[in-house]
Design a protein around this motif. Structure first.
Motif, mmCIF file in Angstrom:
data_model
loop_
_atom_site.group_PDB
_atom_site.id
_atom_site.type_symbol
_atom_site.label_atom_id
_atom_site.label_comp_id
_atom_site.label_asym_id
_atom_site.label_seq_id
_atom_site.Cartn_x
_atom_site.Cartn_y
_atom_site.Cartn_z
ATOM 1 N N MET A 101 0.844 -1.196 0.000
ATOM 2 C CA MET A 101 0.000 0.000 0.000
ATOM 3 C C MET A 101 0.875 1.239 0.000
ATOM 4 N N VAL A 102 0.202 2.371 -0.120
ATOM 5 C CA VAL A 102 0.895 3.653 -0.015
ATOM 6 C C VAL A 102 0.171 4.535 0.989
ATOM 7 N N ARG A 103 0.968 5.338 1.669
ATOM 8 C CA ARG A 103 0.413 6.334 2.593
ATOM 9 C C ARG A 103 0.560 7.674 1.887
ATOM 10 N N GLN A 104 -0.553 8.418 1.790
ATOM 11 C CA GLN A 104 -0.482 9.717 1.127
ATOM 12 C C GLN A 104 -1.529 10.686 1.667
ATOM 13 N N TYR A 105 -1.228 11.958 1.495
ATOM 14 C CA TYR A 105 -2.135 13.016 1.915
ATOM 15 C C TYR A 105 -3.201 13.202 0.847
ATOM 16 N N ARG A 106 -4.456 13.314 1.283
ATOM 17 C CA ARG A 106 -5.580 13.547 0.371
ATOM 18 C C ARG A 106 -6.219 14.887 0.717
ATOM 19 N N MET B 293 -9.971 15.492 1.719
ATOM 20 C CA MET B 293 -10.345 15.139 3.090
ATOM 21 C C MET B 293 -9.429 15.792 4.116
ATOM 22 N N ASP B 294 -8.371 16.449 3.647
ATOM 23 C CA ASP B 294 -7.392 17.110 4.507
ATOM 24 C C ASP B 294 -6.827 16.149 5.543
ATOM 25 N N ARG B 295 -6.432 14.968 5.049
ATOM 26 C CA ARG B 295 -5.849 13.979 5.954
ATOM 27 C C ARG B 295 -5.009 12.975 5.180
ATOM 28 N N ILE B 296 -4.210 12.243 5.927
ATOM 29 C CA ILE B 296 -3.359 11.205 5.354
ATOM 30 C C ILE B 296 -4.101 9.881 5.447
ATOM 31 N N LEU B 297 -4.088 9.134 4.334
ATOM 32 C CA LEU B 297 -4.731 7.819 4.273
ATOM 33 C C LEU B 297 -3.735 6.772 3.798
ATOM 34 N N HIS C 180 10.401 2.794 -9.579
ATOM 35 C CA HIS C 180 9.642 3.711 -8.717
ATOM 36 C C HIS C 180 9.778 5.130 -9.272
ATOM 37 N N SER C 181 8.698 5.672 -9.832
ATOM 38 C CA SER C 181 8.773 7.012 -10.418
ATOM 39 C C SER C 181 7.419 7.707 -10.272
ATOM 40 N N LEU C 182 7.278 8.466 -9.218
ATOM 41 C CA LEU C 182 6.028 9.163 -8.935
ATOM 42 C C LEU C 182 5.843 10.350 -9.863
ATOM 43 N N ASP C 183 4.571 10.754 -10.046
ATOM 44 C CA ASP C 183 4.293 12.002 -10.751
ATOM 45 C C ASP C 183 4.889 13.143 -9.933
ATOM 46 N N GLU C 184 5.159 14.279 -10.583
ATOM 47 C CA GLU C 184 5.835 15.384 -9.889
ATOM 48 C C GLU C 184 5.014 15.974 -8.747
ATOM 49 N N ASP C 185 3.703 15.763 -8.749
ATOM 50 C CA ASP C 185 2.862 16.289 -7.665
ATOM 51 C C ASP C 185 2.373 15.187 -6.727
ATOM 52 N N GLU C 186 3.067 14.052 -6.752
ATOM 53 C CA GLU C 186 2.649 12.885 -5.964
ATOM 54 C C GLU C 186 3.725 12.564 -4.927
ATOM 55 N N PHE C 187 3.306 12.439 -3.672
ATOM 56 C CA PHE C 187 4.224 12.144 -2.572
ATOM 57 C C PHE C 187 3.617 11.017 -1.755
ATOM 58 N N VAL C 188 4.286 9.875 -1.719
ATOM 59 C CA VAL C 188 3.760 8.721 -1.001
ATOM 60 C C VAL C 188 4.867 8.006 -0.239
ATOM 61 N N ASP C 189 4.477 7.304 0.810
ATOM 62 C CA ASP C 189 5.364 6.385 1.514
ATOM 63 C C ASP C 189 4.859 4.979 1.240
ATOM 64 N N LEU C 190 5.757 4.062 1.005
ATOM 65 C CA LEU C 190 5.404 2.665 0.813
ATOM 66 C C LEU C 190 5.072 2.048 2.168
ATOM 67 N N GLU D 269 -7.432 4.733 9.361
ATOM 68 C CA GLU D 269 -6.235 5.043 8.587
ATOM 69 C C GLU D 269 -6.474 4.594 7.148
ATOM 70 N N ILE D 270 -7.155 3.461 7.001
ATOM 71 C CA ILE D 270 -7.690 3.014 5.716
ATOM 72 C C ILE D 270 -9.154 3.411 5.760
ATOM 73 N N TYR D 271 -9.532 4.324 4.827
ATOM 74 C CA TYR D 271 -10.860 4.922 4.937
ATOM 75 C C TYR D 271 -11.498 5.180 3.574
ATOM 76 N N ASP D 272 -10.977 4.536 2.542
ATOM 77 C CA ASP D 272 -11.546 4.731 1.214
ATOM 78 C C ASP D 272 -12.139 3.410 0.718
ATOM 79 N N ALA D 273 -13.112 3.511 -0.169
ATOM 80 C CA ALA D 273 -13.886 2.347 -0.603
ATOM 81 C C ALA D 273 -13.052 1.312 -1.341
ATOM 82 N N LYS D 274 -12.179 1.742 -2.242
ATOM 83 C CA LYS D 274 -11.433 0.765 -3.035
ATOM 84 C C LYS D 274 -10.516 -0.078 -2.155
ATOM 85 N N THR D 275 -9.871 0.554 -1.178
ATOM 86 C CA THR D 275 -8.968 -0.183 -0.294
ATOM 87 C C THR D 275 -9.755 -1.062 0.663
#
Length: 182
Positions: free
Chosen positions: A59-64, A67-71, A136-146, A162-168
């Motif tokens: 998974m990846v941890r990223q700011y959304r 929702m103004d939060r990290i998921l 591993h090559s993120l888009d320039e506006d994408e910041f994630v932790d593995l 911490e996991i709060y989205d439907a797809k996950t």
């Protein structure tokens, strides 16, 4: 079931964005009256369930911002124009996590918010997962932790939101069901 359909009388594009377009549609209701609908048009997306050889869910941890939060989420991304969902899934897995795979198997597709958006997410399972940090090559506006977690850890992350989205959540519950069937 035709008696439930709404007929579009007029459609106006209000916003043309990089990810979505927004339309205001006037519709004729089944009872003959009219109403308006705000519709978000989205090109579609993919999400990937990837399990390491040690049984960890990738998974990846990223700011959304919405929702103004990290998921914590499974790897996912938007379909590019003309790109097949399978190709997008493999590309997004590589870009976000540094993992490659031999291929992907379709699991299911679902609409995220059919009340106002046409976004269709295609969920895949990655086959033959391999770690390749060169990919591993993120888009320039994408910041994630593995993040790599066990199924039990993922379930705890759902409880703590911490996991709060439907797809996950869908993917985690699918894996839980698969485990229960063994």
């Amino acid at each position: 079931m035709e008696h439930l359909k709404e007929k579009t009388v007029k459609s106006e594009k209000l916003f043309n964005g990089r990810v979505i377009d927004l339309y205001l549609e006037e519709v004729e209701l089944p009872n003959g009256k009219t109403s308006t609908r705000e519709i978000i048009k989205h090109p579609g997306a993919v999400a990937v369930v990837a399990i390491t050889d040690k049984g960890k869910i990738v998974m990846v941890r990223q700011y959304r911002k919405a929702m103004d939060r990290i998921l914590v989420e499974i790897p996912a991304g938007k379909l590019e124009n003309g790109e097949k969902p399978e190709v997008t899934a493999i590309r997004e897995l590589q870009e976000e996590t540094g993992y490659t795979c031999d291929g992907v198997t379709p699991l299911i597709s679902f609409y995220t918010s059919p009340g106002f958006a046409d976004e269709l997410v295609h969920l895949f399972v990655a086959n033959g997962l391999k770690k390749d940090n060169q990919k591993h090559s993120l888009d320039e506006d994408e910041f994630v932790d593995l993040v790599e977690v066990t199924l039990n850890e993922a379930l705890q992350m759902m409880e703590s939101k911490e996991i709060y989205d439907a797809k996950t959540a869908y993917a985690i519950q699918y894996l839980q069901l698969q485990q229960m069937r063994k």
